[in-house]
Scaffold this motif. Structure first.
Motif, PDB file in Angstrom:
ATOM      1  N   PRO A 130       0.906  -1.158  -0.028  1.00  0.00           N
ATOM      2  CA  PRO A 130      -0.069  -0.396  -0.072  1.00  0.00           C
ATOM      3  C   PRO A 130       0.578   1.073  -0.027  1.00  0.00           C
ATOM      4  CG  PRO A 130      -0.593  -1.473   1.661  1.00  0.00           C
ATOM      5  CD  PRO A 130      -0.111  -2.209   1.061  1.00  0.00           C
ATOM      6  N   VAL A 131       1.829   1.286   0.419  1.00  0.00           N
ATOM      7  CA  VAL A 131       2.421   2.333   0.888  1.00  0.00           C
ATOM      8  C   VAL A 131       3.471   2.821  -0.421  1.00  0.00           C
ATOM      9  CG1 VAL A 131       4.770   3.183   1.084  1.00  0.00           C
ATOM     10  CG2 VAL A 131       3.536   2.136   3.496  1.00  0.00           C
ATOM     11  N   VAL A 132       3.252   1.960  -1.536  1.00  0.00           N
ATOM     12  CA  VAL A 132       4.467   1.559  -2.556  1.00  0.00           C
ATOM     13  C   VAL A 132       3.721   2.061  -3.806  1.00  0.00           C
ATOM     14  CG1 VAL A 132       5.340   0.623  -4.253  1.00  0.00           C
ATOM     15  CG2 VAL A 132       5.978  -0.266  -2.155  1.00  0.00           C
ATOM     16  N   LEU A 133       2.659   2.102  -3.386  1.00  0.00           N
ATOM     17  CA  LEU A 133       0.876   2.128  -4.201  1.00  0.00           C
ATOM     18  C   LEU A 133       0.528   3.333  -4.142  1.00  0.00           C
ATOM     19  CD1 LEU A 133      -0.228  -0.949  -5.647  1.00  0.00           C
ATOM     20  CD2 LEU A 133       1.349  -0.001  -6.406  1.00  0.00           C
ATOM     21  N   ALA A 134       0.801   3.876  -2.981  1.00  0.00           N
ATOM     22  CA  ALA A 134       0.075   4.972  -2.247  1.00  0.00           C
ATOM     23  C   ALA A 134      -1.334   5.130  -2.413  1.00  0.00           C
ATOM     24  CB  ALA A 134       0.400   6.558  -2.973  1.00  0.00           C
ATOM     25  N   LEU A 135      -1.029   3.856  -2.198  1.00  0.00           N
ATOM     26  CA  LEU A 135      -3.161   4.114  -1.524  1.00  0.00           C
ATOM     27  C   LEU A 135      -3.541   4.214  -0.188  1.00  0.00           C
ATOM     28  CD1 LEU A 135      -3.734  -0.681  -1.504  1.00  0.00           C
ATOM     29  CD2 LEU A 135      -4.167   1.664  -3.226  1.00  0.00           C
ATOM     30  N   PRO A 165       3.609   8.974 -14.886  1.00  0.00           N
ATOM     31  CA  PRO A 165       3.370   7.375 -14.703  1.00  0.00           C
ATOM     32  C   PRO A 165       3.886   6.654 -13.762  1.00  0.00           C
ATOM     33  CG  PRO A 165       2.490   7.827 -17.087  1.00  0.00           C
ATOM     34  CD  PRO A 165       3.523   8.740 -16.677  1.00  0.00           C
ATOM     35  N   ASP A 166       4.876   6.916 -13.786  1.00  0.00           N
ATOM     36  CA  ASP A 166       5.936   6.218 -12.780  1.00  0.00           C
ATOM     37  C   ASP A 166       5.782   6.467 -11.668  1.00  0.00           C
ATOM     38  OD1 ASP A 166       7.369   8.105 -12.716  1.00  0.00           O
ATOM     39  OD2 ASP A 166       8.863   7.942 -13.492  1.00  0.00           O
ATOM     40  N   SER A 167       5.157   7.154 -11.232  1.00  0.00           N
ATOM     41  CA  SER A 167       4.799   7.659  -9.692  1.00  0.00           C
ATOM     42  C   SER A 167       3.778   7.826  -8.916  1.00  0.00           C
ATOM     43  CB  SER A 167       5.674   9.382  -9.060  1.00  0.00           C
ATOM     44  OG  SER A 167       5.924   9.791  -7.665  1.00  0.00           O
ATOM     45  N   PRO A 168       3.221   6.691  -8.232  1.00  0.00           N
ATOM     46  CA  PRO A 168       2.069   6.632  -8.294  1.00  0.00           C
ATOM     47  C   PRO A 168       1.697   7.881  -7.437  1.00  0.00           C
ATOM     48  CG  PRO A 168       3.134   4.691  -7.047  1.00  0.00           C
ATOM     49  CD  PRO A 168       4.337   5.695  -8.134  1.00  0.00           C
ATOM     50  N   LYS A 169       1.868   7.962  -6.504  1.00  0.00           N
ATOM     51  CA  LYS A 169       1.762   9.223  -5.377  1.00  0.00           C
ATOM     52  C   LYS A 169       1.796   9.972  -5.822  1.00  0.00           C
ATOM     53  CE  LYS A 169       5.129   8.816  -2.135  1.00  0.00           C
ATOM     54  NZ  LYS A 169       6.046   7.518  -3.207  1.00  0.00           N
ATOM     55  N   ASN A 170       2.207  10.382  -7.186  1.00  0.00           N
ATOM     56  CA  ASN A 170       2.026  11.940  -8.026  1.00  0.00           C
ATOM     57  C   ASN A 170       3.109  13.086  -7.239  1.00  0.00           C
ATOM     58  OD1 ASN A 170       0.523  11.213 -10.475  1.00  0.00           O
ATOM     59  ND2 ASN A 170      -1.162  11.477  -9.398  1.00  0.00           N
ATOM     60  N   TYR A 171       4.124  12.630  -6.687  1.00  0.00           N
ATOM     61  CA  TYR A 171       4.994  12.621  -5.528  1.00  0.00           C
ATOM     62  C   TYR A 171       5.997  11.638  -5.420  1.00  0.00           C
ATOM     63  CZ  TYR A 171       3.047  12.043  -1.679  1.00  0.00           C
ATOM     64  OH  TYR A 171       2.981  11.117  -0.145  1.00  0.00           O
ATOM     65  N   GLN A 172       7.285  12.462  -5.307  1.00  0.00           N
ATOM     66  CA  GLN A 172       8.512  12.052  -5.324  1.00  0.00           C
ATOM     67  C   GLN A 172       8.817  12.796  -3.679  1.00  0.00           C
ATOM     68  OE1 GLN A 172      12.323  12.722  -7.573  1.00  0.00           O
ATOM     69  NE2 GLN A 172      12.786  10.142  -6.740  1.00  0.00           N
ATOM     70  N   VAL A 210       3.641   0.592 -16.580  1.00  0.00           N
ATOM     71  CA  VAL A 210       4.713   0.636 -15.986  1.00  0.00           C
ATOM     72  C   VAL A 210       4.948  -0.787 -14.847  1.00  0.00           C
ATOM     73  CG1 VAL A 210       2.640   1.527 -14.579  1.00  0.00           C
ATOM     74  CG2 VAL A 210       4.959   2.024 -14.236  1.00  0.00           C
ATOM     75  N   ASP A 211       6.207  -1.129 -14.570  1.00  0.00           N
ATOM     76  CA  ASP A 211       6.067  -1.738 -13.305  1.00  0.00           C
ATOM     77  C   ASP A 211       7.237  -0.722 -12.113  1.00  0.00           C
ATOM     78  OD1 ASP A 211       7.266  -4.023 -11.912  1.00  0.00           O
ATOM     79  OD2 ASP A 211       9.363  -4.256 -13.190  1.00  0.00           O
ATOM     80  N   TYR A 212       6.319  -1.292 -10.703  1.00  0.00           N
ATOM     81  CA  TYR A 212       6.700  -0.178  -9.708  1.00  0.00           C
ATOM     82  C   TYR A 212       7.457  -0.565  -8.705  1.00  0.00           C
ATOM     83  CZ  TYR A 212       3.100   2.964 -10.446  1.00  0.00           C
ATOM     84  OH  TYR A 212       2.015   3.758 -10.915  1.00  0.00           O
ATOM     85  N   ASN A 213       8.235  -2.518  -9.155  1.00  0.00           N
ATOM     86  CA  ASN A 213       8.755  -2.904  -8.353  1.00  0.00           C
ATOM     87  C   ASN A 213      10.357  -1.917  -7.892  1.00  0.00           C
ATOM     88  OD1 ASN A 213       7.545  -5.277  -8.609  1.00  0.00           O
ATOM     89  ND2 ASN A 213       9.045  -6.757 -10.227  1.00  0.00           N
ATOM     90  N   ARG A 214      10.567  -1.330  -9.165  1.00  0.00           N
ATOM     91  CA  ARG A 214      11.654   0.292  -8.638  1.00  0.00           C
ATOM     92  C   ARG A 214      11.214   0.825  -7.674  1.00  0.00           C
ATOM     93  NH1 ARG A 214      14.813   2.340 -13.701  1.00  0.00           N
ATOM     94  NH2 ARG A 214      12.872   4.563 -14.083  1.00  0.00           N
ATOM     95  N   ALA A 215      10.042   1.715  -8.164  1.00  0.00           N
ATOM     96  CA  ALA A 215       9.446   2.386  -7.194  1.00  0.00           C
ATOM     97  C   ALA A 215       9.542   2.226  -5.604  1.00  0.00           C
ATOM     98  CB  ALA A 215       7.648   2.701  -7.486  1.00  0.00           C
ATOM     99  N   GLY A 216      10.132   3.106  -5.268  1.00  0.00           N
ATOM    100  CA  GLY A 216      10.179   3.766  -3.490  1.00  0.00           C
ATOM    101  C   GLY A 216      11.754   3.192  -2.645  1.00  0.00           C
ATOM    102  N   THR A 217      12.577   2.204  -4.538  1.00  0.00           N
ATOM    103  CA  THR A 217      13.954   1.537  -3.241  1.00  0.00           C
ATOM    104  C   THR A 217      14.492   3.156  -3.223  1.00  0.00           C
ATOM    105  OG1 THR A 217      14.017   0.460  -5.221  1.00  0.00           O
ATOM    106  CG2 THR A 217      16.029   0.352  -4.290  1.00  0.00           C
ATOM    107  N   PRO A 218      15.643   2.278  -2.443  1.00  0.00           N
ATOM    108  CA  PRO A 218      16.565   4.104  -2.103  1.00  0.00           C
ATOM    109  C   PRO A 218      17.078   4.766  -2.215  1.00  0.00           C
ATOM    110  CG  PRO A 218      16.593   2.141   0.219  1.00  0.00           C
ATOM    111  CD  PRO A 218      15.253   1.706  -1.474  1.00  0.00           C
ATOM    112  N   LEU A 219      17.659   5.795  -2.753  1.00  0.00           N
ATOM    113  CA  LEU A 219      18.282   5.995  -4.200  1.00  0.00           C
ATOM    114  C   LEU A 219      19.482   7.662  -3.773  1.00  0.00           C
ATOM    115  CD1 LEU A 219      18.456   5.712  -7.616  1.00  0.00           C
ATOM    116  CD2 LEU A 219      16.952   7.798  -7.470  1.00  0.00           C
TER     117      LEU A 219
END
Length: 486
Positions: free
Chosen positions: A44-49, A89-96, A151-160
């Motif tokens: 839910p956090v990665v997908l911004a539910l 589309p690569d940012s489900p929250k519409n913010y980073q 879009v693949d959200y596997n990478r979304a949320g990885t520390p960068l």
């Protein structure tokens, strides 16, 4: 009148994104990883539910602080989190979630080595200053097909981490050296694997030119999709040539973002960039600022590896190793530790380094295994060095022993005993072989007596053949000289 290409100076700044090697993502417990089925590393956090709240990953903070300490940054006593707002589309929250005005690391530098006049000579060293390192979360990955984009959200949320250099790089070679040194520092620090094919290290370059001696920056062009360190070098060199060609022909550089194709060596315009994006940064209301005290820094500082170039200078000073050997040994921490143990056990650092840098690495490459999988350990190297140094086996026999040692994992002395490779030091036997060789080749004997040193090689070669390679070369040389000078 237009200036010649040599009258222009390039000014380059790099923005390098480094994925941290952590067990979980930046603001959630879901695993961080690569190569998993699409959209399986989500929650839910990665997908911004609605209602899902972020929780900071301390391991990511530790590793960013460690990166900053390795690169001599100032670690901010307080850093905070900001929302970088944009719709894509690569940012489900519409913010980073990122860091804007209070990053975790400020300043610092990367020491680089430029190419020397030859591969055997050390090049110039210099330090490229950094602006900052800030920590953020990565975004998802768009996979473009013929008729759609998924879009693949596997990478979304990885520390960068984003590591930003000052505009203090002035050539493609300097940029290449910067990324090479930075990558080595991050890998040796255990901070990231920095595999560019997996997107763990990504780089954008901001490039401008100006007349030599000018201090004002020219119009910059951002170069994207530089997906290997070599392509970074090639792309920057291409862009510098392109900009000089535009200006010298009377044109003007347009501020834009360009895409570089490493396969064709060409670039094309992606979009104009007339002004900076307004991301409407504001502090993230769900995350508290982070205080980094001296105790936290000290605990991490105790884990820092010796910087690569410091280690190289130490090897050259402490062990009297040539540059050619140190440049092979220092890029891998494990290889350096392997060498230091072998050097200590053998008492002959240069001999140990030669066996490791030449023979061991050659056999590892041929077998397709890494150092950890090798049957040869520092004790094997030390044992082999001692056998050669003590004259028990010849250098040629040692080559044979090494190959057997690598294949079997047996110690060198056991292989020498099994194969009967000990050199003959029986002076009586050696004297007979030498006498026979002199009698069989009077021309070589006369040549040596006439002052031709090279003629002695024919005598020594005959003795080595008669002894099947077991004669001690030093003793053969001494006995042959004595008999010929008698």
């Amino acid at each position: 009148m237009s200036q010649s290409p040599s009258n222009y100076e390039a000014v380059i700044g790099l923005e390098v994104h480094v994925q941290l090697r952590t067990a979980s993502k930046m603001f959630t417990r879901v695993a961080a990883g690569y190569g998993q089925p699409e959209n399986t590393l989500t929650d839910p956090v990665v997908l911004a539910l609605p209602g899902a709240l972020p929780v900071m990953n301390k391991e990511a903070l530790d590793k960013t602080i460690k990166a900053g300490l390795i690169l001599d940054c100032t670690i901010a006593p307080v850093c905070k989190w900001d929302r970088k707002n944009y719709f894509y589309p690569d940012s489900p929250k519409n913010y980073q979630i990122s860091q804007y005005d209070q990053p975790i690391c400020v300043g610092g530098s990367v020491e680089i080595e430029l190419p020397g006049p030859s591969r055997n000579v050390m090049g110039e060293h210099k330090k490229i200053p950094l602006t900052r390192i800030h920590l953020e979360e990565d975004v998802g990955k768009l996979n473009h097909g013929a008729s759609d984009s998924l879009v693949d959200y596997n990478r979304a949320g990885t520390p960068l981490m984003e590591i930003v250099s000052e505009p203090a790089i002035h050539s493609a070679d300097e940029a290449f050296a910067f990324l090479t040194a930075l990558r080595t520092a991050m890998v040796q620090g255990g901070i990231s694997d920095c595999d560019m094919e997996k997107g763990q290290l990504r780089c954008d370059a901001n490039i401008s030119i100006r007349p030599a001696g000018e201090t004002k920056l020219g119009t910059k062009v951002e170069l994207k999709n530089l997906n290997s360190i070599s392509f970074v070098r090639d792309g920057i060199a291409h862009e510098i040539r392109r900009q000089i060609a535009v200006v010298t022909s009377g044109g003007a550089i347009v501020q834009e973002t360009r895409d570089y194709d490493g396969q064709t060596g060409a670039s094309q315009s992606l979009r104009s960039k007339e002004m900076a994006h307004d991301y409407r940064y504001f502090p993230d209301p769900d995350l508290m600022p982070v205080k980094v005290d001296e105790a936290w820094q000290a605990a991490i500082r105790a884990t820092l590896p010796e910087p690569m170039f410091d280690r190289q200078r130490r090897y050259m000073d402490q062990f009297q190793l040539p540059y050619t050997l140190t440049s092979v040994l220092v890029p891998q921490l494990a290889l350096g530790a392997f060498f230091e143990e072998a050097a200590q056990l053998s008492g002959k650092p240069q001999a140990a380094a030669n066996w490791i840098a030449n023979d061991l690495l050659r056999e590892l490459a041929a077998a397709g295994v890494d150092l950890a999988g090798s049957k040869v350990r520092p004790t094997h190297i030390a044992g082999l060095v001692k056998l050669v140094e003590s004259g028990i086996i010849s250098s040629n026999s040692a080559k044979e022993v090494f190959v057997e040692m690598f294949a079997t994992g047996d110690q060198a002395d056991a292989i020498v005993g099994r194969k009967g490779l000990q050199q003959s030091t029986d002076t009586g036997e050696l004297e007979r072989w030498v006498a026979d060789a002199i009698a069989a080749d009077p021309k070589a004997a006369a040549g040596f007596r006439g002052g031709n040193e090279k003629a002695l090689n024919a005598i020594k070669g005959a003795v080595m053949k008669a002894s099947k390679g077991k004669a001690n070369p030093q003793l053969v040389d001494a006995i042959a000289r004595k008999q010929l000078e008698a």
